[in-house]
Design an enzyme around this catalytic site. Structure first.
Site, PDB file in Angstrom:
ATOM      1  N   HIS A  57       0.886  -1.164   0.000  1.00 57.22           N
ATOM      2  CA  HIS A  57       0.000   0.000   0.000  1.00 57.22           C
ATOM      3  C   HIS A  57       0.923   1.213   0.000  1.00 57.22           C
ATOM      4  O   HIS A  57       1.999   1.166   0.617  1.00 57.22           O
ATOM      5  CB  HIS A  57      -0.835   0.098   1.269  1.00 57.22           C
ATOM      6  N   ASP A  60       2.407   1.715   3.329  1.00 59.59           N
ATOM      7  CA  ASP A  60       3.318   0.695   3.889  1.00 59.59           C
ATOM      8  C   ASP A  60       4.747   1.127   3.586  1.00 59.59           C
ATOM      9  O   ASP A  60       5.671   0.848   4.342  1.00 59.59           O
ATOM     10  CB  ASP A  60       3.119  -0.677   3.232  1.00 59.59           C
ATOM     11  N   MET A  91       2.582  -5.753  -7.609  1.00 62.74           N
ATOM     12  CA  MET A  91       1.270  -5.147  -7.344  1.00 62.74           C
ATOM     13  C   MET A  91       1.396  -4.016  -6.334  1.00 62.74           C
ATOM     14  O   MET A  91       2.232  -4.078  -5.437  1.00 62.74           O
ATOM     15  CB  MET A  91       0.334  -6.240  -6.801  1.00 62.74           C
ATOM     16  N   GLU A 184     -11.204  -6.120  -5.154  1.00 64.90           N
ATOM     17  CA  GLU A 184     -11.222  -7.147  -4.097  1.00 64.90           C
ATOM     18  C   GLU A 184     -12.429  -6.973  -3.185  1.00 64.90           C
ATOM     19  O   GLU A 184     -12.550  -5.972  -2.486  1.00 64.90           O
ATOM     20  CB  GLU A 184      -9.916  -7.041  -3.288  1.00 64.90           C
ATOM     21  N   LYS A 186     -15.114  -7.942  -0.052  1.00 66.77           N
ATOM     22  CA  LYS A 186     -15.135  -8.470   1.323  1.00 66.77           C
ATOM     23  C   LYS A 186     -16.509  -8.138   1.903  1.00 66.77           C
ATOM     24  O   LYS A 186     -17.007  -7.030   1.694  1.00 66.77           O
ATOM     25  CB  LYS A 186     -14.014  -7.814   2.132  1.00 66.77           C
ATOM     26  N   GLU A 220     -10.306 -13.171  -2.602  1.00 68.90           N
ATOM     27  CA  GLU A 220      -9.528 -13.635  -1.436  1.00 68.90           C
ATOM     28  C   GLU A 220     -10.272 -14.759  -0.738  1.00 68.90           C
ATOM     29  O   GLU A 220     -11.465 -14.640  -0.439  1.00 68.90           O
ATOM     30  CB  GLU A 220      -9.290 -12.472  -0.467  1.00 68.90           C
ATOM     31  N   HIS A 223     -12.275 -13.905   2.411  1.00 72.47           N
ATOM     32  CA  HIS A 223     -13.432 -13.028   2.244  1.00 72.47           C
ATOM     33  C   HIS A 223     -14.670 -13.792   1.785  1.00 72.47           C
ATOM     34  O   HIS A 223     -15.774 -13.529   2.257  1.00 72.47           O
ATOM     35  CB  HIS A 223     -13.095 -11.893   1.277  1.00 72.47           C
ATOM     36  N   ASP A 248      -5.693 -13.408  -3.795  1.00 68.15           N
ATOM     37  CA  ASP A 248      -5.207 -13.319  -2.413  1.00 68.15           C
ATOM     38  C   ASP A 248      -5.446 -14.660  -1.734  1.00 68.15           C
ATOM     39  O   ASP A 248      -6.590 -15.048  -1.462  1.00 68.15           O
ATOM     40  CB  ASP A 248      -5.944 -12.216  -1.648  1.00 68.15           C
ATOM     41  N   ASP A 258     -12.335 -12.049  10.742  1.00 71.77           N
ATOM     42  CA  ASP A 258     -11.346 -12.073   9.657  1.00 71.77           C
ATOM     43  C   ASP A 258     -10.005 -12.610  10.176  1.00 71.77           C
ATOM     44  O   ASP A 258      -9.275 -11.907  10.856  1.00 71.77           O
ATOM     45  CB  ASP A 258     -11.206 -10.614   9.162  1.00 71.77           C
ATOM     46  N   ASP A 260      -7.271 -14.308   8.490  1.00 68.31           N
ATOM     47  CA  ASP A 260      -6.014 -14.172   7.735  1.00 68.31           C
ATOM     48  C   ASP A 260      -5.001 -15.278   8.027  1.00 68.31           C
ATOM     49  O   ASP A 260      -3.802 -15.014   8.166  1.00 68.31           O
ATOM     50  CB  ASP A 260      -5.366 -12.805   8.020  1.00 68.31           C
ATOM     51  N   ASP A 290      -2.104 -13.164   1.266  1.00 69.14           N
ATOM     52  CA  ASP A 290      -2.613 -12.048   2.075  1.00 69.14           C
ATOM     53  C   ASP A 290      -3.009 -12.580   3.448  1.00 69.14           C
ATOM     54  O   ASP A 290      -4.185 -12.662   3.789  1.00 69.14           O
ATOM     55  CB  ASP A 290      -3.799 -11.382   1.374  1.00 69.14           C
TER      56      ASP A 290
HETATM   57  C1  GCO Z   1      -8.083  -7.183   4.373  1.00 65.18           C
HETATM   58  C2  GCO Z   1      -7.723  -7.123   2.905  1.00 65.18           C
HETATM   59  C3  GCO Z   1      -6.466  -6.350   2.617  1.00 65.18           C
HETATM   60  C4  GCO Z   1      -6.302  -6.061   1.141  1.00 65.18           C
HETATM   61  C5  GCO Z   1      -5.200  -5.099   0.927  1.00 65.18           C
HETATM   62  C6  GCO Z   1      -4.860  -4.902  -0.519  1.00 65.18           C
HETATM   63  O1  GCO Z   1      -8.892  -8.046   4.719  1.00 65.18           O
HETATM   64  O2  GCO Z   1      -7.582  -6.371   5.149  1.00 65.18           O
HETATM   65  O3  GCO Z   1      -7.616  -8.430   2.434  1.00 65.18           O
HETATM   66  O4  GCO Z   1      -5.365  -7.041   3.120  1.00 65.18           O
HETATM   67  O5  GCO Z   1      -6.044  -7.216   0.417  1.00 65.18           O
HETATM   68  O6  GCO Z   1      -5.564  -3.881   1.488  1.00 65.18           O
HETATM   69  O7  GCO Z   1      -5.730  -4.056  -1.103  1.00 65.18           O
HETATM   70 MN    MN Z   2      -6.753  -9.165   0.618  1.00 67.30          MN
HETATM   71 MN    MN Z   3      -8.464  -9.915   3.826  1.00 70.49          MN
END
Ligand code: GCO
Ligand code: MN
Ligand code: MN
Length: 388
Positions: A57, A60, A91, A184, A186, A220, A223, A248, A258, A260, A290
């Site tokens: 990002h 980041d 990316m 993307e 979610k 993802e 998600h 992702d 969430d 991850d 991700d």
């Molecule tokens: C999340 C998202 C993020 C995005 C990222 C890229 O759940 O926080 O998956 O990780 O993928 O912001 O745009």
């Molecule tokens: Mn993501």
């Molecule tokens: Mn995510």
């Protein structure tokens, strides 16, 4: 240890500055790991080995309040780390969710000035990504949503989002960036309800844009699983629409927050069918992990997490090969798929085909009596998955 499952850069596995660099902060507790600089994160990925790229990002890499001089020195350190570790940037994306200015969304915000700021920030993020050679630009609608539907007209919100994408496609073209935009979805977190909650919602939006060719999706695992959906099917829809521009990979228990998790760590069977889809389709895009290491992890364990993500993919890829060439599976698939060239051509519409079909007689009982040994097929899949 080098073996058949050791990843190489050609496999196009990527990580984010925000994923391996995650210090383990959560809503209930402070960081458990030290914050690394972007260059230190790239060095960590170099130590992991076999990594193709690192994504970021805008913030980041460059903190939102950095001076120009600070930005230049961070970029120089980062570029040097990329070079010494032979890692590239495939990316980039924009952080449109952390700063309080975006507390009610960015492109869909009710305040025209916030929307304009979001466009400016994204254009600058695209400039930054392009400087490092990024080819894909991801749009995750971090805070594009609501807690109460009294706040926004959802049709207007979608229109605002569409306008923003149209604008940014124009910018990418005009600058000659040649970006592929990947949207993307979610369903929730951080908002109570997010707009475009599933990959399918974005697939429906894309044909309504001014430059639909430039825009695809970035599905993802977590998600779609948060929404209780079959991720492999979401990816299949994207592939058949020619819109899988990025992916992702991570994991997630259904019905939880969430999480991850590391790819394949929660639902290995879904992960297997996903890898089977990507490999059978010869999909050649960037596979971005991700996910975050457990909050309990130290630096060594973060390295184990990153290696494990790629290793699981490579092992599943091997299992897919075994599955595809297994004689028992092949026999079962032949039994299940009853093909007929004649019927296939009859089912392409013409007036006479319709008449022929209307006049045909089908033996419903006989059709219903044909065996479908899916228990056997699934158990054979389990045998193969578990390495027997
Ligand atoms: C999340 C998202 C993020 C995005 C990222 C890229 O759940 O926080 O998956 O990780 O993928 O912001 O745009
Ligand atoms: Mn993501
Ligand atoms: Mn995510």
């Amino acid at each position: 240890m080098v073996d058949a499952y050791t990843p190489k850069p050609k496999h196009k596995f990527t990580f984010g500055l925000w994923t391996v660099g995650n210090p383990g902060r959560d809503p209930f507790g402070e960081p458990t790991r030290s914050v690394l600089t972007p260059a230190e994160i790239v060095d960590l990925l170099g130590e992991v080995g076999g990594v193709h790229g690192v994504n970021f990002h805008d913030n980041d890499l460059i903190p939102i309040d950095a001076t120009e001089a600070e930005a230049e020195s961070i970029k120089a350190d980062f570029a040097a780390a990329l070079k010494r570790n032979k890692i590239r940037v495939p990316m980039a994306t924009t952080n449109l969710f952390s700063d309080p200015a975006f507390k009610d969304g960015a492109f869909t915000n009710n305040d025209a000035e916030v929307r304009a700021y979001a466009l400016q920030k994204t254009m600058r993020g695209m400039d930054l990504g392009a400087e490092f050679g990024a080819q894909v630009y991801v749009f995750w609608g971090g805070r594009e949503g609501i807690e109460t539907d009294a706040a926004k007209d959802p049709v207007l919100a979608e229109q605002r989002f569409r306008n923003a994408l149209n604008f940014l496609c124009g910018y990418s073209k005009e600058r000659g960036y040649d970006y592929k935009f990947a949207l993307e979805a979610k369903p929730n977190e951080p908002r109570g309800h997010m707009y475009f909650p599933t990959t399918a919602a974005y697939l429906a939006l894309i044909p309504t844009l001014e430059h639909p060719d430039m825009v695809g999706v970035n599905p993802e695992v977590a998600h779609e699983h948060m929404a209780g959906l079959n991720f492999t099917h979401a990816v299949a829809s994207a592939i058949s629409a020619g819109k899988l521009f990025h992916i992702d990979l991570n994991d997630q228990q259904f019905g939880r927050y969430d999480q991850d998790f590391r790819f394949g760590s929660a639902d290995i069977k879904s992960a297997f069918f996903l890898v089977k889809l990507l490999e059978d389709q010869k999909w050649d895009g960037f596979k971005h992990f991700d996910s975050h290491a457990y909050r309990t992890a130290d630096r060594d364990d973060v390295i184990a997490f990153a290696r494990g993500s790629m290793r699981t993919y490579m092992m599943l890829k091997h299992r897919v090969k075994v599955w595809n060439s297994d004689p028992v599976i092949k026999k079962l698939l032949r039994q299940i798929n009853r093909e007929s060239r004649d019927l296939e051509s009859l089912c392409a519409y013409s007036k006479s085909h319709a008449e022929t079909l209307l006049a045909m007689e089908f033996d419903r009982r006989e059709l219903a009596s044909r065996p479908l040994p899916y228990e056997e097929l699934d158990q054979r899949t389990m045998d193969i998955l578990l390495g027997l």
